[in-house]
Design a protein around this motif. Structure first.
Motif, PDB file in Angstrom:
ATOM      1  N   ASP A  10       0.800  -1.220   0.000  1.00 46.34           N
ATOM      2  CA  ASP A  10       0.000   0.000   0.000  1.00 46.34           C
ATOM      3  C   ASP A  10       0.834   1.271   0.000  1.00 46.34           C
ATOM      4  O   ASP A  10       0.319   2.337   0.292  1.00 46.34           O
ATOM      5  CB  ASP A  10      -0.931   0.015   1.220  1.00 46.34           C
ATOM      6  CG  ASP A  10      -1.976  -1.091   1.133  1.00 46.34           C
ATOM      7  OD1 ASP A  10      -2.384  -1.401   0.002  1.00 46.34           O
ATOM      8  OD2 ASP A  10      -2.357  -1.627   2.187  1.00 46.34           O
ATOM      9  N   SER A  11       2.135   1.154  -0.303  1.00 45.28           N
ATOM     10  CA  SER A  11       3.002   2.345  -0.264  1.00 45.28           C
ATOM     11  C   SER A  11       2.798   3.153  -1.530  1.00 45.28           C
ATOM     12  O   SER A  11       3.589   3.100  -2.445  1.00 45.28           O
ATOM     13  CB  SER A  11       4.472   1.918  -0.119  1.00 45.28           C
ATOM     14  OG  SER A  11       4.794   0.998  -1.130  1.00 45.28           O
ATOM     15  N   ASP A  12       1.695   3.922  -1.576  1.00 48.36           N
ATOM     16  CA  ASP A  12       1.342   4.675  -2.780  1.00 48.36           C
ATOM     17  C   ASP A  12       1.402   6.171  -2.543  1.00 48.36           C
ATOM     18  O   ASP A  12       0.791   6.945  -3.271  1.00 48.36           O
ATOM     19  CB  ASP A  12      -0.058   4.290  -3.245  1.00 48.36           C
ATOM     20  CG  ASP A  12      -0.174   2.805  -3.528  1.00 48.36           C
ATOM     21  OD1 ASP A  12      -1.234   2.261  -3.228  1.00 48.36           O
ATOM     22  OD2 ASP A  12       0.801   2.225  -4.023  1.00 48.36           O
ATOM     23  N   ASP A  13       2.093   6.606  -1.511  1.00 43.26           N
ATOM     24  CA  ASP A  13       2.074   8.020  -1.160  1.00 43.26           C
ATOM     25  C   ASP A  13       3.153   8.827  -1.849  1.00 43.26           C
ATOM     26  O   ASP A  13       3.305  10.020  -1.601  1.00 43.26           O
ATOM     27  CB  ASP A  13       2.215   8.184   0.355  1.00 43.26           C
ATOM     28  CG  ASP A  13       3.506   7.526   0.876  1.00 43.26           C
ATOM     29  OD1 ASP A  13       4.269   6.977   0.039  1.00 43.26           O
ATOM     30  OD2 ASP A  13       3.728   7.566   2.099  1.00 43.26           O
ATOM     31  N   GLU A  71       4.240  -3.248  -7.661  1.00 47.02           N
ATOM     32  CA  GLU A  71       5.138  -3.893  -6.696  1.00 47.02           C
ATOM     33  C   GLU A  71       5.728  -5.175  -7.252  1.00 47.02           C
ATOM     34  O   GLU A  71       6.883  -5.493  -7.008  1.00 47.02           O
ATOM     35  CB  GLU A  71       4.378  -4.188  -5.401  1.00 47.02           C
ATOM     36  CG  GLU A  71       5.223  -4.842  -4.318  1.00 47.02           C
ATOM     37  CD  GLU A  71       6.346  -3.941  -3.832  1.00 47.02           C
ATOM     38  OE1 GLU A  71       7.358  -4.471  -3.330  1.00 47.02           O
ATOM     39  OE2 GLU A  71       6.220  -2.711  -3.959  1.00 47.02           O
ATOM     40  N   VAL A  72       4.916  -5.920  -8.015  1.00 42.83           N
ATOM     41  CA  VAL A  72       5.413  -7.178  -8.545  1.00 42.83           C
ATOM     42  C   VAL A  72       6.626  -6.959  -9.444  1.00 42.83           C
ATOM     43  O   VAL A  72       7.570  -7.746  -9.441  1.00 42.83           O
ATOM     44  CB  VAL A  72       4.279  -7.913  -9.311  1.00 42.83           C
ATOM     45  CG1 VAL A  72       3.801  -7.111 -10.510  1.00 42.83           C
ATOM     46  CG2 VAL A  72       4.724  -9.292  -9.748  1.00 42.83           C
ATOM     47  N   VAL A 137      -5.462  -5.674 -10.511  1.00 47.04           N
ATOM     48  CA  VAL A 137      -5.079  -5.148  -9.196  1.00 47.04           C
ATOM     49  C   VAL A 137      -3.723  -4.458  -9.277  1.00 47.04           C
ATOM     50  O   VAL A 137      -3.523  -3.358  -8.747  1.00 47.04           O
ATOM     51  CB  VAL A 137      -5.046  -6.286  -8.151  1.00 47.04           C
ATOM     52  CG1 VAL A 137      -4.432  -5.791  -6.843  1.00 47.04           C
ATOM     53  CG2 VAL A 137      -6.448  -6.814  -7.915  1.00 47.04           C
ATOM     54  N   HIS A 138      -2.775  -5.090  -9.946  1.00 46.57           N
ATOM     55  CA  HIS A 138      -1.448  -4.484 -10.090  1.00 46.57           C
ATOM     56  C   HIS A 138      -1.510  -3.206 -10.914  1.00 46.57           C
ATOM     57  O   HIS A 138      -0.776  -2.249 -10.661  1.00 46.57           O
ATOM     58  CB  HIS A 138      -0.482  -5.482 -10.741  1.00 46.57           C
ATOM     59  CG  HIS A 138      -0.112  -6.626  -9.852  1.00 46.57           C
ATOM     60  ND1 HIS A 138       0.546  -6.459  -8.666  1.00 46.57           N
ATOM     61  CD2 HIS A 138      -0.328  -7.954  -9.979  1.00 46.57           C
ATOM     62  CE1 HIS A 138       0.739  -7.635  -8.096  1.00 46.57           C
ATOM     63  NE2 HIS A 138       0.208  -8.563  -8.880  1.00 46.57           N
ATOM     64  N   GLU A 139      -2.392  -3.171 -11.907  1.00 47.16           N
ATOM     65  CA  GLU A 139      -2.546  -1.973 -12.722  1.00 47.16           C
ATOM     66  C   GLU A 139      -3.051  -0.809 -11.871  1.00 47.16           C
ATOM     67  O   GLU A 139      -2.537   0.314 -11.963  1.00 47.16           O
ATOM     68  CB  GLU A 139      -3.517  -2.238 -13.870  1.00 47.16           C
ATOM     69  CG  GLU A 139      -3.782  -1.012 -14.734  1.00 47.16           C
ATOM     70  CD  GLU A 139      -4.865  -1.250 -15.762  1.00 47.16           C
ATOM     71  OE1 GLU A 139      -5.020  -0.394 -16.637  1.00 47.16           O
ATOM     72  OE2 GLU A 139      -5.549  -2.291 -15.674  1.00 47.16           O
ATOM     73  N   ARG A 144      -1.971   4.413  -9.070  1.00 44.76           N
ATOM     74  CA  ARG A 144      -1.993   5.210  -7.836  1.00 44.76           C
ATOM     75  C   ARG A 144      -0.594   5.733  -7.525  1.00 44.76           C
ATOM     76  O   ARG A 144      -0.411   6.900  -7.172  1.00 44.76           O
ATOM     77  CB  ARG A 144      -2.505   4.367  -6.663  1.00 44.76           C
ATOM     78  CG  ARG A 144      -4.003   4.105  -6.667  1.00 44.76           C
ATOM     79  CD  ARG A 144      -4.483   3.659  -5.285  1.00 44.76           C
ATOM     80  NE  ARG A 144      -3.764   2.498  -4.786  1.00 44.76           N
ATOM     81  CZ  ARG A 144      -4.110   1.228  -5.053  1.00 44.76           C
ATOM     82  NH1 ARG A 144      -5.160   0.976  -5.829  1.00 44.76           N
ATOM     83  NH2 ARG A 144      -3.420   0.233  -4.543  1.00 44.76           N
ATOM     84  N   ARG A 145       0.389   4.879  -7.644  1.00 43.24           N
ATOM     85  CA  ARG A 145       1.772   5.293  -7.359  1.00 43.24           C
ATOM     86  C   ARG A 145       2.244   6.372  -8.339  1.00 43.24           C
ATOM     87  O   ARG A 145       2.924   7.324  -7.948  1.00 43.24           O
ATOM     88  CB  ARG A 145       2.700   4.078  -7.435  1.00 43.24           C
ATOM     89  CG  ARG A 145       2.528   3.078  -6.300  1.00 43.24           C
ATOM     90  CD  ARG A 145       3.436   1.881  -6.501  1.00 43.24           C
ATOM     91  NE  ARG A 145       3.633   1.149  -5.261  1.00 43.24           N
ATOM     92  CZ  ARG A 145       4.520   0.173  -5.100  1.00 43.24           C
ATOM     93  NH1 ARG A 145       5.294  -0.180  -6.119  1.00 43.24           N
ATOM     94  NH2 ARG A 145       4.644  -0.436  -3.934  1.00 43.24           N
ATOM     95  N   LEU A 146       1.900   6.193  -9.583  1.00 39.89           N
ATOM     96  CA  LEU A 146       2.351   7.146 -10.592  1.00 39.89           C
ATOM     97  C   LEU A 146       1.678   8.501 -10.432  1.00 39.89           C
ATOM     98  O   LEU A 146       2.305   9.542 -10.637  1.00 39.89           O
ATOM     99  CB  LEU A 146       2.097   6.575 -11.991  1.00 39.89           C
ATOM    100  CG  LEU A 146       3.010   5.406 -12.391  1.00 39.89           C
ATOM    101  CD1 LEU A 146       2.441   4.667 -13.591  1.00 39.89           C
ATOM    102  CD2 LEU A 146       4.420   5.900 -12.687  1.00 39.89           C
TER     103      LEU A 146
END
Length: 746
Positions: A10-13, A71-72, A137-139, A144-146
């Motif tokens: 969940d590290s999307d900040d 993350e993968v 899910v990975h997408e 979110r991260r981007l």
């Protein structure tokens, strides 16, 4: 849990670093993903600006590696870091779907989808966009991260498309150019990270500076040249090229007769035209590697180019990018990052119809350039429609000027892609130039076609020529060997041979020896027997030329080797013979029949009559259906079927295998090249195969595949890697590879 099944964190900040590439060798520095995406987007914009697609290219660059934010992918990158393993986790899907769903790119997302493997059919991408739930899910996590790192993703601005994008065929070429811009930007930024480049692009030399160099080099060359009666006409041709340079970009024809300096004049036009219209580079493409090498030497001299500067890049399969300045040459050859390119027609046109990243990376450099296509009569007829259509698109939408240079100008303007296309004639009156050349450089044509002569009779006629220096051009390698043997019986020690049974290094040595004899020993007997490979760009001057019956343009090209400098008061003699032993390439059938209709002893005896030559081309193209000129390939392009186009666009016969021979010039004081060592290195280190293959190319011939089915031939071939073989049989220092006699006539 397998790496492909890692659950997202969940590290999307935006605080957790995301990487695009692992550590560079000898460095602790990884490549930040957002830095890579922004850099590739910026350079893609720069590369696409010349064809008005910068905004499209920007988004392709920004999104191409979106999947790496998952993350993968990040975890797998760290797992394989420092090993030879690849991540092998797909990262194309996220960016491809973003482009389609958020920006409406549709099939224009293909460059992101294929930026590693190559351009595919749009249908393949559509299937690819159906994600299994886990991948979705990975997408979501990647996006979110981007968004935490790339604020522009929250409200992407509308993309401005070039006006020609809506046309299917033009949109297909736009996709090729965008793919090229993206792939080049991606590779450049990656190479900088891994220390393979110090900067993204080479320092450019101003075109005005190149023109000044060229004019100074030409002046020096003329001052040091032995005068010839043809020189005033050569000067007129050059002056006409300079005078035509300010005309608006588009299609130009340079119909200068053979021997009037097209090599220098066409380059002079290109440089003056580029300066007049602020074009970015000059690309000279010729049909044969031997001419490429010859022309590159001329241009380097005129432009005072050295291996260490970034001016003249010679790019084809045999150039050895080693030695001083080789690092720049190797890197520039990847993407043609140089102002003056010398290449082969095959290299240029295959790249335009390819689908693979490494082959297409240079395409965007064609925009706003001058392309000189020399010896255009050599363009393959079975691909004329797709080739001419591609050239028209480059002219109409990508700011390209195309110069069609040849002494035997085909009537391409009859064909569908170029009908009603405006073209400029560089020489105001080519027929007048031809007439005045005939007055300066007299030429006689003698047709020995009825009755037909046997090759033995032809050899006897050649040996009896009073001039004692004769070029004989035949249509097959077997005929060349036969005439060589027959002439050797009558003029032993005075006969030379040229054919594709000889490796390139051997042919170069023969040509150098022949040229020396013609220039320095005009009274010494010399009989050169050659296949048609001598007919384009080879600067030899014989008093007499014999030519086996062939298409009219081939006869005229061979005639250009007779009295080339106009130094013989009696003029040159061209003898056309029709051998009883009929043999010629399959492609000669229709044009030879058309040649017989228009030329001969009872018709027009002079194949350099431009009016009759134009009638010949009109007649030839009229009997060819569009399918015989590649219309189906153009249909495949219109449907964006990139794999089919890449598979079927073949300019040369690929029904051959490359074979390495052992050759060394017995008259050279230099030690022989270590061919055996290079073969051993190639077997031991195939990863660096390109290095050894380039070194071996001067010693490699192409052998028809049907020869391998013959036991006596197969027994003399030893596999190296892939389809490359080495020849363990005899190699004749006069005629090349020795095929066992019972297999010779296959």
């Amino acid at each position: 849990m397998d790496a492909g099944e890692v659950a997202p964190r969940d590290s999307d900040d935006g605080e957790c670093p995301l990487w695009a590439h692992s550590r560079a060798n000898g460095s602790d520095r990884r490549h930040l993903l957002e830095d890579h995406l922004r850099s590739v987007a910026w350079w893609s914009w720069q590369f696409a600006e010349p064809f008005s697609a910068e905004q499209v290219a920007y988004w392709l660059g920004l999104t191409h590696d979106f999947g790496k934010a998952a993350e993968v992918w990040q975890r797998r990158l760290l797992e394989v870091e420092g090993t030879d393993e690849r991540v092998r986790t797909d990262h194309r899907a996220v960016g491809t779907r973003f482009l389609v769903e958020q920006l409406g790119f549709d099939a224009f997302a293909l460059p992101v989808y294929g930026h590693h493997g190559g351009l595919d059919h749009p249908g393949a991408m559509e299937n690819f966009l159906d994600f299994p739930p886990l991948e979705a899910v990975h997408e979501e996590q990647a996006l979110r991260r981007l968004r935490a790192r790339l604020p522009e993703l929250d409200a992407p601005s509308a993309v401005t498309w070039p006006p020609y994008a809506s046309d299917l065929l033009d949109g297909e070429l736009l996709t090729r150019m965008l793919f090229s811009a993206l792939v080049d930007a991606d590779h450049l930024d990656t190479q900088v990270h891994f220390g393979k480049r110090r900067e993204h692009v080479a320092a450019q030399v101003a075109m005005t500076h190149l023109l000044d160099r060229f004019e100074a080099g030409r002046k020096a060359k003329l001052e040091g040249k032995t005068s010839s009666p043809v020189d005033p006409l050569r000067g007129e041709v050059y002056d006409a090229c300079v005078a035509a340079a300010p005309l608006k970009p588009g299609f130009f024809k340079l119909a200068a007769p053979t021997g009037l300096g097209k090599t220098i004049s066409s380059a002079g036009f290109a440089l003056h035209h580029a300066v007049a219209h602020e074009l970015r580079r000059v690309i000279v493409a010729v049909p044969f590697i031997s001419i490429t090498e010859q022309n590159a030497r001329v241009y380097r001299g005129l432009l005072r180019s050295t291996p260490r500067d970034s001016v003249v890049l010679e790019h084809h399969s045999s150039v050895a990018l080693e030695g001083p300045g080789s690092r720049w040459q190797r890197l520039a050859a990847e993407n043609w990052d140089a102002p003056f390119i010398v290449t082969t027609t095959v290299q240029l046109l295959h790249s335009l119809h390819d689908r693979r990243p490494w082959a297409m990376r240079k395409l965007h450099r064609l925009a706003r350039s001058v392309i000189v296509l020399d010896e255009i009569q050599a363009l393959p007829v079975h691909l004329l429609i797709p080739i001419l259509a591609m050239l028209r698109q480059l002219v109409e939408h990508f700011g390209v000027t195309v110069v069609l240079a040849s002494a035997t100008q085909p009537e391409f303007w009859d064909l569908p892609p170029l009908r009603e296309v405006e073209t400029a004639e560089i020489l105001p009156d080519p027929a007048d130039v031809q007439r005045r050349l005939r007055a300066i450089r007299p030429m006689r044509y003698r047709w020995e076609v009825s009755p037909r002569r046997s090759l033995k009779q032809v050899a006897t006629m050649v040996a009896a020529e009073p001039a004692r220096q004769v070029l004989t051009v035949v249509n097959t390698v077997d005929h060349a060997r036969t005439v060589y043997d027959l002439l050797n019986q009558e003029r032993p020690g005075a006969v030379q041979h040229l054919s594709t049974r000889m490796c390139p290094a051997h042919r170069r040595d023969v040509l150098a020896d022949v040229e020396t004899t013609l220039k320095r020993k005009p009274a010494e007997p010399l009989y050169l027997v050659s296949t048609q490979l001598i007919e384009a760009g080879v600067d030899l001057d014989f008093p007499v030329v014999y030519r086996a019956m062939s298409p009219a343009e081939s006869i005229l090209q061979a005639a250009g080797r007779a009295n080339r400098e106009g130094l013989r008061p009696e003029g040159g003699l061209v003898v056309i013979f029709d051998p009883v032993e009929q043999a010629m390439p399959s492609s000669y059938g229709l044009p030879v029949a058309e040649t017989r209709r228009h030329f001969g002893p009872t018709k027009q005896p002079e194949p350099d009559n431009l009016g009759t030559l134009a009638d010949y081309f009109h007649g030839y193209y009229a009997v060819l259906p569009d399918e015989a000129m590649g219309a189906e390939l153009l249909a495949a392009r219109t449907s964006w079927d990139f794999p089919t186009v890449a598979r079927d666009f073949r300019m040369i016969d690929e029904d051959t295998v490359p074979v390495v021979v052992r050759y060394h010039n017995p008259h050279s004081s230099d030690p022989p090249d270590p061919i055996d060592d290079w073969l051993q290195q190639l077997r031991r280190d195939p990863a660096r195969g390109h290095v050894w293959l380039r070194r071996l190319q001067p010693y490699t011939i192409s052998l028809p595949k049907n020869q391998l089915a013959k036991p006596s031939v197969a027994a003399l071939l030893r596999s190296v890697i892939g389809d490359l073989h080495e020849w363990t049989g005899d190699y004749d220092l006069s005629t090349g590879i020795v095929i066992p006699a019972k297999e010779e006539n296959t």
